[in-house]
Design a protein around this motif. Structure first.
Motif, PDB file in Angstrom:
ATOM      1  N   GLU A  71       8.263  12.782 -13.682  1.00 44.72           N
ATOM      2  CA  GLU A  71       8.135  12.429 -12.269  1.00 44.72           C
ATOM      3  C   GLU A  71       8.933  11.155 -12.037  1.00 44.72           C
ATOM      4  N   PRO A 101       8.378  16.354  -9.356  1.00 48.08           N
ATOM      5  CA  PRO A 101       8.166  15.620  -8.112  1.00 48.08           C
ATOM      6  C   PRO A 101       8.936  14.310  -8.049  1.00 48.08           C
ATOM      7  N   TYR A 103       8.959  10.936  -5.693  1.00 45.77           N
ATOM      8  CA  TYR A 103       8.147  10.218  -4.713  1.00 45.77           C
ATOM      9  C   TYR A 103       9.005   9.221  -3.948  1.00 45.77           C
ATOM     10  N   VAL A 110       3.415   5.695  -1.860  1.00 46.36           N
ATOM     11  CA  VAL A 110       4.173   6.931  -1.676  1.00 46.36           C
ATOM     12  C   VAL A 110       4.044   7.403  -0.227  1.00 46.36           C
ATOM     13  N   THR A 113       6.465  13.157  -0.790  1.00 50.86           N
ATOM     14  CA  THR A 113       6.739  13.740  -2.106  1.00 50.86           C
ATOM     15  C   THR A 113       7.574  14.994  -1.919  1.00 50.86           C
TER      16      THR A 113
END
Ligand code: ZN
Length: 130
Positions: A71, A101, A103, A110, A113
């Protein structure tokens, strides 16, 4: 995403070398080795020679022993959101999956996303070569 990745991306902005745009950007990757790797944008007087925060973080990941992006978080000091540019999306694709993902953060956390597939649909892949 846990809070640590956002905080790491935010802290990375302090290392930005952006005297021309005055536009600090930070990125943080959680890699497959469980570690967090960070990067900031590094500009150059010869503008095309500068680069974004994401490739700095990718380079740190590779040199630190990480192989894959699990991520990723990106934040810019002066923008409500800082989606990776087209070139960075291709760089991220080299080390991430379609479902990875990403962000997009503001200064408090965040805000949005997106998966890599959402950011780079129809991407260049060797699978397409048959
Ligand atoms: Zn970029």
């Amino acid at each position: 995403m846990s809070h640590d990745l956002f905080e790491a991306a935010k802290a990375a902005m302090a290392f930005s070398h952006s005297p021309y745009s005055k536009f600090p950007v930070g990125a943080a990757i959680r890699a497959d080795d469980g570690k967090i790797y960070t990067g900031a944008n590094i500009e150059n007087l010869s503008f095309p020679q500068g680069w974004c925060a994401e490739p700095t973080a990718i380079g740190c990941m590779i040199m630190g022993g990480g192989k894959r992006i699990v991520e990723m978080a990106v934040i810019a000091e002066k923008l409500p959101l800082c989606p990776p540019c087209g070139g960075c999306r291709q760089k991220i694709a080299e080390f991430a999956d379609k479902s990875t993902p990403i962000y997009l953060c503001d200064e408090v956390g965040v805000k949005k996303t997106m998966t890599l597939e959402q950011m780079l649909p129809g991407s260049f892949e060797t699978d397409l070569l048959g």
